[in-house]
Design a protein around this motif. Structure first.
Motif, PDB file in Angstrom:
ATOM      1  N   UNK B 148       0.841  -1.206   0.000  1.00 31.02           N
ATOM      2  CA  UNK B 148       0.000   0.000   0.000  1.00 31.02           C
ATOM      3  C   UNK B 148       0.869   1.246   0.000  1.00 31.02           C
ATOM      4  N   UNK B 149       1.896   1.208   0.823  1.00 37.10           N
ATOM      5  CA  UNK B 149       2.784   2.366   0.941  1.00 37.10           C
ATOM      6  C   UNK B 149       3.495   2.646  -0.393  1.00 37.10           C
ATOM      7  N   UNK B 150       4.042   1.550  -0.988  1.00 39.53           N
ATOM      8  CA  UNK B 150       4.817   1.775  -2.217  1.00 39.53           C
ATOM      9  C   UNK B 150       3.901   2.225  -3.360  1.00 39.53           C
ATOM     10  N   UNK B 151       2.662   1.705  -3.410  1.00 33.13           N
ATOM     11  CA  UNK B 151       1.711   2.135  -4.447  1.00 33.13           C
ATOM     12  C   UNK B 151       1.326   3.593  -4.258  1.00 33.13           C
ATOM     13  N   UNK B 152       1.137   3.979  -2.989  1.00 31.85           N
ATOM     14  CA  UNK B 152       0.767   5.358  -2.675  1.00 31.85           C
ATOM     15  C   UNK B 152       1.857   6.311  -3.142  1.00 31.85           C
ATOM     16  N   UNK B 153       3.133   5.906  -2.863  1.00 32.80           N
ATOM     17  CA  UNK B 153       4.254   6.757  -3.257  1.00 32.80           C
ATOM     18  C   UNK B 153       4.293   6.889  -4.777  1.00 32.80           C
ATOM     19  N   UNK B 154       4.145   5.714  -5.470  1.00 33.95           N
ATOM     20  CA  UNK B 154       4.153   5.704  -6.937  1.00 33.95           C
ATOM     21  C   UNK B 154       3.081   6.609  -7.531  1.00 33.95           C
ATOM     22  N   UNK B 156       0.990   8.776  -5.899  1.00 30.75           N
ATOM     23  CA  UNK B 156       0.776  10.082  -5.310  1.00 30.75           C
ATOM     24  C   UNK B 156      -0.555  10.222  -4.593  1.00 30.75           C
ATOM     25  N   UNK B 157      -1.298   9.127  -4.478  1.00 30.42           N
ATOM     26  CA  UNK B 157      -2.506   9.182  -3.629  1.00 30.42           C
ATOM     27  C   UNK B 157      -2.580   7.886  -2.817  1.00 30.42           C
ATOM     28  N   UNK B 158      -3.335   7.964  -1.784  1.00 32.76           N
ATOM     29  CA  UNK B 158      -3.432   6.817  -0.877  1.00 32.76           C
ATOM     30  C   UNK B 158      -4.159   5.654  -1.539  1.00 32.76           C
ATOM     31  N   UNK B 159      -3.531   4.515  -1.528  1.00 28.93           N
ATOM     32  CA  UNK B 159      -4.105   3.333  -2.180  1.00 28.93           C
ATOM     33  C   UNK B 159      -4.251   2.213  -1.144  1.00 28.93           C
ATOM     34  N   UNK B 160      -5.458   1.963  -0.659  1.00 26.87           N
ATOM     35  CA  UNK B 160      -5.620   0.849   0.300  1.00 26.87           C
ATOM     36  C   UNK B 160      -5.432  -0.496  -0.406  1.00 26.87           C
ATOM     37  N   UNK B 161      -4.780  -1.406   0.270  1.00 28.35           N
ATOM     38  CA  UNK B 161      -4.565  -2.740  -0.288  1.00 28.35           C
ATOM     39  C   UNK B 161      -5.149  -3.764   0.675  1.00 28.35           C
ATOM     40  N   UNK B 162      -5.926  -4.653   0.160  1.00 33.43           N
ATOM     41  CA  UNK B 162      -6.510  -5.681   1.015  1.00 33.43           C
ATOM     42  C   UNK B 162      -6.247  -7.059   0.416  1.00 33.43           C
ATOM     43  N   UNK B 163      -5.550  -7.872   1.170  1.00 30.89           N
ATOM     44  CA  UNK B 163      -5.278  -9.236   0.703  1.00 30.89           C
ATOM     45  C   UNK B 163      -6.056 -10.195   1.592  1.00 30.89           C
TER      46      UNK B 163
END
Lengths: 320, 373
Positions: B148-154, B156-163
């Motif tokens: 989630x953190x690395x996607x958000x950085x890529x 530029x917005x917060x991306x929740x990840x649910x596995x």
């Protein structure tokens, strides 16, 4: 039949058997006599291979047991001090079990059991559990088991301890009967009186053989001869006596009525006894009583094991 | 009354502390058990053998893979390409479980922020699956945050990840009695003959019958093997009746043949007997023998792996399982009754039991000859 050469057994610092040399002849009843803790059981256990000697050699029927114990075991029937058969098996079951352990053929086992039950008078008890037998019957069963494989040598460790006199007598009768069949019997005991029945006695004290010989020889050893008590009257005081058969004059006492009493040690009682009245009369004495003093093995034993002086007064008083 | 009572108390106390060997056992046993227990189980679970199936070749699965490899709990022993291969390995008991990263995992997460993973669990191991689930969940939660953190950085917005982790059970319908029942039967097959054997020689020693036996041509081989055989029969009879009870009465499953179960029981009984005979040879009295047998019972419960997974034991202490006959039995019986394999497939632990029996029998005979003096 059994030869012990310089046998030593130490338990830590305690020397239980200390240089024992002993030879037991074929066809004799040999009693190993000694107080509790003298090393009798330790010696027997070494002969049976249950304990390893610290030093020394043991031969049974010419076999060095350190080299061929299993061969030696086949020649020995052993009755331990305490009942050591299976209390939860019947008399017959115990006998069968040990018969098989000795690799006897089935027909021989049956035959031997029949004979032995008869010999030790256990036939009516054959189906009882060994644990339910009385003390005397248990001993008889132990004998029967020890005799199953028809051993040349029977070793019994304190077989008569704690049983009543009639039964003790019966046991010794049995030992004699077995000896007459040609078996050698080694019995340990601390009862002095019963060893009178043995052919030879080995007196053991603190792990060492103190004396060995027939009962008469042992008794004679204490005083270097036999004892005779003489009571006589008349003449002067007897202080000296010269005779080739005399070992020494042990004691002299004035008794009542002007009589004197002496105790002599003579070399051999039987030949001396008829000569004594003659000698006394020659010296002008009138003999009143001439009697051999019976030394019991107990006296001899105490004298030999205590190592000190024997109290003659004590011995004689007992037979006054 | 108080005088009499204090007399009895005083006498008991004196007798208790007089026999140094027994008092040493009485005090040492509980302390030893707790020491081993503490040393063994005070750490985390480690080294649970798993397979890893990587169906997804996207960039995100590598994050998960490295996290799984970093786990101290999991020990990845197989890497395969498909769910089916991983499942097969679990079914064959090659591994205790498997983690599957399914095809499309990376794209699903990248596109939707939602992904799923599979955890294949072998339900025939008691207490182990829940530990595996906990560790897998921990990994997933860590990994989700990282992704989630690395996607958000890529982006530029917060991306929740649910596995989501889906557990797939092999032997999942098993009840406790199915898993534990056969091993409890093993405890009986181990303890009863072992105690009989342990008492047998020391009792002969106490009663004096051993002394008499030793003066006969009977050999140590006769005595030891002669005692072993009837006690082994007792062990097998216990095995048969326990098997009947646990399956017919209490409904535990047995997918193996009764004969295989009995052979396994016989192997266990022989190993336990050889151990019991050794105890009997080295103890001086029946009390000591009973103490050692009790010790063995507790140790078997705690350290044979059937209640507390061996994976929970520290590596340095794990050697202890190899001296417990029940461990080998447990390894074999699970295969027979639950997986339904034939005895040939679990021959290794069974042969270990026979070897165990042989070693301890020889040892008993050797030590016994010393005791004669």
């Amino acid at each position: 039949m059994v030869e012990l050469i310089n046998l030593v057994k130490k338990f830590g610092n305690i020397v239980a058997v200390n240089g024992l040399n002993l030879e037991i002849n074929k066809g004799e009843i040999f009693a190993l006599l000694g107080p509790n803790g003298a090393g009798k059981t330790t010696t027997v256990r070494m002969i049976m291979g249950l304990l390893k000697p610290t030093r020394g050699k043991i031969f049974v029927d010419g076999i060095d047991i350190s080299k061929n114990l299993s061969e030696a075991k086949k020649r020995i029937g052993y009755v331990p001090q305490f009942f050591s058969l299976y209390e939860d098996l019947t008399v017959l079951e115990n006998l069968y079990f040990f018969g098989k352990i000795y690799d006897l053929p089935k027909n021989v086992i049956n035959e031997r059991i029949r004979e032995l039950l008869e010999a030790v008078n256990l036939r009516e008890h054959k189906d009882k559990l060994a644990g339910n037998l009385s003390g005397g019957l248990k001993r008889r069963l132990s004998f029967a088991v020890a005799l199953l494989h028809d051993p040349k040598l029977l070793i019994l460790d304190e077989p008569t301890a704690g049983i009543d006199p009639p039964l003790r007598r019966a046991f010794w009768k049995m030992f004699k009967a077995l000896r007459n069949e040609g078996k050698t019997i080694l019995v340990t005991t601390h009862y002095m009186d019963e060893t009178e029945h043995a052919d030879r006695i080995g007196l053991i004290s603190r792990g060492q053989l103190v004396a060995i010989g027939t009962p008469t020889e042992i008794k004679r050893k204490v005083f270097d001869g036999d004892l005779i008590r003489i009571v006589f009257r008349g003449g002067k005081i007897l202080t000296e006596l010269n005779a080739p058969w005399l070992v020494r004059l042990l004691r002299r006492e004035n008794t009542a009525n002007g009589e004197q009493e002496v105790v002599l040690i003579v070399k051999e009682l039987a030949s001396v006894l008829p000569k004594i009245p003659i000698v006394l009369k020659k010296l002008g004495f009138e003999p009143i009583l001439i009697e051999p003093v019976s030394v019991t093995l107990e006296d001899a034993f105490i004298a030999l094991t205590s190592g000190g002086e024997i109290n003659v007064g004590e011995i004689i008083r007992g037979y006054w | 009354m108080w005088e009499r009572l204090s007399a009895v108390i005083g006498k008991e106390w004196r007798q208790l502390i007089r026999d140094k060997r027994t008092i040493a056992l009485v005090i040492a046993l509980p302390l030893t058990v707790m020491t081993i227990f503490g040393l063994a189980y005070s750490g985390d679970m480690t080294g649970v053998k798993i397979a890893l199936a990587i169906e997804d070749d996207g960039p995100l699965s590598s994050v998960i893979i490295s996290e799984i490899f970093n786990s101290r709990v999991f020990d990845v022993v197989y890497i395969v390409d498909s769910f089916d291969e991983a499942k097969y390995l679990v079914e064959q008991a090659e591994v205790k479980g498997a983690i599957v990263i399914p095809a499309g995992f990376s794209t699903d997460i990248a596109n939707l922020g939602i992904g799923s993973m599979y955890l294949i669990l072998d339900g025939s191991w008691f207490n182990l699956p829940s530990a595996m689930q906990a560790e897998a969940n921990r990994i997933i939660s860590d990994v989700s945050d990282k992704i989630a953190l690395s996607l958000s950085v890529q982006r530029g917005y917060s991306q929740p990840v649910s596995i989501t982790l889906y557990s797939i059970w092999i032997h999942g319908s098993l009840k406790v009695i199915d898993i534990i029942g056969p091993t409890v039967m093993g405890i009986m097959v181990q303890q009863v003959p072992m105690t009989l054997a342990a008492i047998s020689i020391v009792r002969e020693r106490e009663k004096g019958t051993l002394e008499k036996l030793l003066t006969t041509p009977m050999t140590r081989f006769d005595l030891i093997i002669g005692k072993l055989i009837p006690f082994a029969v007792v062990g097998v009879i216990i095995g048969i009746s326990e098997l009947f009870m646990v399956t017919a009465v209490f409904g535990a499953i047995n997918r193996g043949t009764p004969l295989d179960v009995l052979i396994t029981s016989l192997a266990l009984a022989l190993a336990a007997l050889s151990l019991g005979l050794l105890f009997s040879v080295i103890s001086r009295n029946q009390l000591q023998t009973m103490q050692i047998s009790t010790f063995m019972l507790i140790v078997s419960f705690l350290f044979s792996g059937f209640l507390l997974p061996i994976e929970g034991m520290k590596n340095e202490i794990r050697f202890i399982v190899y001296v417990i006959p029940l461990y080998y039995f447990y390894q074999a019986i699970i295969g027979i009754t639950i997986r339904g394999v034939s005895i040939i497939d679990v021959i290794e632990p069974i042969l270990s039991l026979f070897l165990y029996a042989l070693i301890f029998l020889v040892l008993s005979m050797a030590l016994m000859s010393k005791r004669i003096g």
